[in-house]
Design a protein around this motif. Structure first.
Motif, short mmCIF file in Angstrom:
data_model
loop_
_atom_site.label_atom_id
_atom_site.label_comp_id
_atom_site.label_asym_id
_atom_site.label_seq_id
_atom_site.Cartn_x
_atom_site.Cartn_y
_atom_site.Cartn_z
N GLN A 1 70.39 24.97 27.54
CA GLN A 1 69.29 24.39 26.77
C GLN A 1 69.84 23.15 26.05
O GLN A 1 70.87 23.26 25.38
N VAL A 2 69.19 21.99 26.24
CA VAL A 2 69.72 20.78 25.61
C VAL A 2 68.87 20.41 24.38
O VAL A 2 67.65 20.33 24.47
N TYR A 3 69.53 20.20 23.25
CA TYR A 3 68.86 19.88 21.97
C TYR A 3 69.25 18.47 21.54
O TYR A 3 70.33 17.99 21.87
N ILE A 4 68.34 17.84 20.77
CA ILE A 4 68.64 16.51 20.22
C ILE A 4 68.67 16.60 18.70
O ILE A 4 67.71 17.07 18.09
N GLY A 5 69.76 16.11 18.10
CA GLY A 5 69.87 16.09 16.64
C GLY A 5 70.13 14.67 16.18
O GLY A 5 71.21 14.13 16.37
N MET A 6 69.10 14.05 15.59
CA MET A 6 69.25 12.68 15.09
C MET A 6 69.73 12.71 13.63
O MET A 6 69.35 13.61 12.88
N ARG A 7 70.50 11.70 13.25
CA ARG A 7 71.06 11.71 11.89
C ARG A 7 70.05 11.24 10.84
O ARG A 7 70.02 11.78 9.74
N TYR A 8 69.24 10.21 11.18
CA TYR A 8 68.39 9.61 10.14
C TYR A 8 66.90 9.65 10.43
O TYR A 8 66.10 9.11 9.67
N TRP A 9 66.50 10.16 11.60
CA TRP A 9 65.05 10.26 11.87
C TRP A 9 64.77 11.40 12.83
O TRP A 9 65.69 12.07 13.29
N HIS A 10 63.51 11.63 13.10
CA HIS A 10 63.11 12.79 13.91
C HIS A 10 63.58 12.67 15.36
O HIS A 10 63.55 11.57 15.88
N PRO A 11 63.91 13.76 16.00
CA PRO A 11 64.08 15.11 15.49
C PRO A 11 65.43 15.23 14.76
O PRO A 11 66.48 14.98 15.36
N PHE A 12 65.38 15.58 13.48
CA PHE A 12 66.58 15.63 12.66
C PHE A 12 67.57 16.70 13.15
O PHE A 12 67.17 17.69 13.75
N THR A 13 68.83 16.48 12.82
CA THR A 13 69.89 17.42 13.19
C THR A 13 69.59 18.83 12.65
O THR A 13 69.80 19.83 13.34
N GLU A 14 69.06 18.88 11.43
CA GLU A 14 68.76 20.18 10.82
C GLU A 14 67.71 20.93 11.65
O GLU A 14 67.80 22.16 11.81
N GLU A 15 66.70 20.18 12.19
CA GLU A 15 65.66 20.81 13.02
C GLU A 15 66.29 21.37 14.30
O GLU A 15 65.95 22.46 14.75
N ALA A 16 67.20 20.59 14.90
CA ALA A 16 67.85 21.03 16.13
C ALA A 16 68.64 22.31 15.87
O ALA A 16 68.59 23.26 16.67
N VAL A 17 69.34 22.35 14.73
CA VAL A 17 70.16 23.52 14.42
C VAL A 17 69.26 24.75 14.20
O VAL A 17 69.57 25.86 14.66
N ASP A 18 68.09 24.56 13.57
CA ASP A 18 67.14 25.68 13.40
C ASP A 18 66.70 26.20 14.77
O ASP A 18 66.59 27.41 14.98
N ARG A 19 66.45 25.29 15.70
CA ARG A 19 66.00 25.73 17.04
C ARG A 19 67.14 26.44 17.79
O ARG A 19 66.91 27.41 18.49
N ILE A 20 68.35 25.96 17.58
CA ILE A 20 69.52 26.60 18.23
C ILE A 20 69.64 28.05 17.76
O ILE A 20 69.88 28.97 18.54
N LYS A 21 69.41 28.23 16.45
CA LYS A 21 69.47 29.60 15.89
C LYS A 21 68.33 30.45 16.43
O LYS A 21 68.53 31.59 16.86
N ALA A 22 67.11 29.87 16.42
CA ALA A 22 65.94 30.63 16.88
C ALA A 22 66.09 31.02 18.35
O ALA A 22 65.62 32.09 18.76
N ASP A 23 66.74 30.18 19.14
CA ASP A 23 66.90 30.47 20.57
C ASP A 23 68.09 31.39 20.85
O ASP A 23 68.41 31.66 22.00
#
Ligand SMILES: C=CC1=C(C)c2cc3[nH]c(cc4nc(cc5[nH]c(cc1n2)c(C)c5CCC(=O)O)C(CCC(=O)O)=C4C)c(C)c3C=C
Ligand SMILES: [Fe+2]
Ligand SMILES: [Fe+2]
Length: 387
Positions: A93-115
């Motif tokens: 599963q490939v996730y994108i975590g941007m540092r300063y705009w959407h999709p933010f790194t924090e959002e990607a990490v939440d999805r990694i946990k949820a998955d």
């Protein structure tokens, strides 16, 4: 065997004009971009700079359609990478975590946990490491990991940089060769490597390996290219009042013009995706500077985006990283305290015992002066070109 994830890290960019100011605020709030001796001043200063810079920055984004294409291109890269990995028998599963705009790194990490990902490869989309780019994202991730027990259960590995990977270098050399072949004089056009700059203090005081990796990357591409053309390396996109890596791109263009060079091929060496620094700064601003300097033929190598050779190498990087000893956040380069965009030394801020008492008051006066400058449009920061 658990579920495998790949986290792609990038900077992010505003998608519409109204995003520009909050995007700049996020960027200038990052102590890896500007580090001040008083942390409480970070956010107010970020607000002042973002608010003042927003209009000029919006104008630049308008020239490329109003926003950055970085999210769209990164999503296409993520999709192509997942497909390539699947074709090689490696579902991820490939996730994108941007540092300063959407999709933010924090959002990607939440999805990694949820998955429920159990094995994670962290891959920055910057070929060369800099404290200000990959380093900033690694630091953020390290903070998230420190605060979260669930994240500590994930077997992760970091790829710090990949500027000398043969597959990436080969893909760059191919694109460069194609561009040279379209020149009027393919063997005489000067190859102009333009890298994003960083303040000199990052390299000389904080030990950022960025300049060394840029130079290593240029050497590797030239070795693979095997052409007789002359080449130069210069640094673009300077921001703020301190000295950045030199020579600056605009000065080098002028120098080549003075030498009578008529044809150049620009290689954006620190970027793998099209965005404002390629589409606006190089294609519009630097093209104009070059033409005024007498350079008649100005060409640019396109960014790799979803180039199949490049995506194939990204997939190989992920597969190899999973087979090797994991690299953790604590092992990748961390900035020293003296990273600066502004003077850091205590004496430069008047931080002696005698002056300490005055410090808060003076800082507050400085902040009010900044506000005044922001609203009046005149003052020292405007004359330095920062606002
Ligand atoms: C490898 C690339 C990059 C380095 C190194 C880097 C350092 C750096 N950048 C700033 C300030 C700004 N950067 C901005 C945009 C921007 N920067 C990079 C890459 C690197 N930055 C990218 C890919 C982008 C564009 C994103 C997009 O919109 O597509 C901006 C905003 C644009 C503008 O107003 O000019 C600023 C500001 C500093 C200060 C810095 C090192 C300390
Ligand atoms: Fe930047
Ligand atoms: Fe710029």
């Amino acid at each position: 065997m658990g579920r495998v994830g790949v986290l792609l890290l990038n900077l992010g960019g505003p998608e519409q004009p109204s995003d520009v100011r909050p995007f700049l605020y996020n960027l200038f709030s990052d102590p890896e971009i500007i580090r001040l001796p008083f942390s409480w001043l970070q956010k107010p200063l970020a607000w002042v700079i973002a608010t003042s810079r927003a209009k000029r920055s919006q104008e630049n984004y308008k020239e490329i359609g109003g926003g950055s294409p970085l999210r769209r291109i990164t999503e296409e890269q993520a999709h192509a990478l997942a497909e390539n990995l699947r074709a090689k028998g490696n579902d991820a599963q490939v996730y994108i975590g941007m540092r300063y705009w959407h999709p933010f790194t924090e959002e990607a990490v939440d999805r990694i946990k949820a998955d429920d990902i159990s094995d994670l490869v962290i891959l920055p989309l910057y070929p060369q490491f800099s404290i200000s780019t990959s380093g900033s994202s690694f630091r953020l991730l390290e903070d998230l990991w420190t605060q979260d027990e669930a994240l500590k259960q994930i077997n992760y590995t970091v790829i710090p940089s990949w500027y000398d990977r043969p597959g990436y270098v080969q893909a760059m050399a191919h694109l460069l060769a194609q561009e040279l072949d379209q020149c009027e004089n393919p063997h005489e056009a000067v190859i102009f490597f333009s890298a994003h700059g960083v303040p000199v203090s990052y390299v000389e005081e904080a030990g950022d390996p960025y300049q060394q990796e840029i130079e290593g990357c240029v050497d590797a591409i030239l070795k693979t290219l095997q052409r007789p053309n002359d080449h130069v390396l210069a640094y673009q996109s300077r921001v703020g009042p301190v000295e950045w890596l030199q020579p600056y791109t605009e000065d080098m263009l002028q120098e080549l013009g003075n030498q009578g060079v008529k044809e150049i091929v620009v290689v954006p060496i620190s970027f793998i995706s099209e965005h404002i620094e390629t589409l606006q700064e190089i294609d519009i601003e630097y093209r104009e500077v070059a033409e005024e300097a007498g350079i008649q033929n100005f060409r640019r190598v396109p960014a790799l985006n979803t180039n199949p050779e490049f995506i194939d190498d990204l997939a190989n990087m992920v597969i190899e990283a999973r087979q090797q000893t994991p690299i953790h956040f604590s092992e990748v380069m961390r900035p020293q305290n003296n990273v600066k965009l502004y003077p850091q030394e205590r004496w430069e801020w008047g931080l002696t015992n005698a002056a300490e008492r005055w410090n808060g008051r003076l800082a507050m006066i400085g902040f009010l002066a900044l506000m005044l400058e922001l609203f009046s449009g005149h003052g020292p920061l405007h004359s330095l070109g920062l606002l």
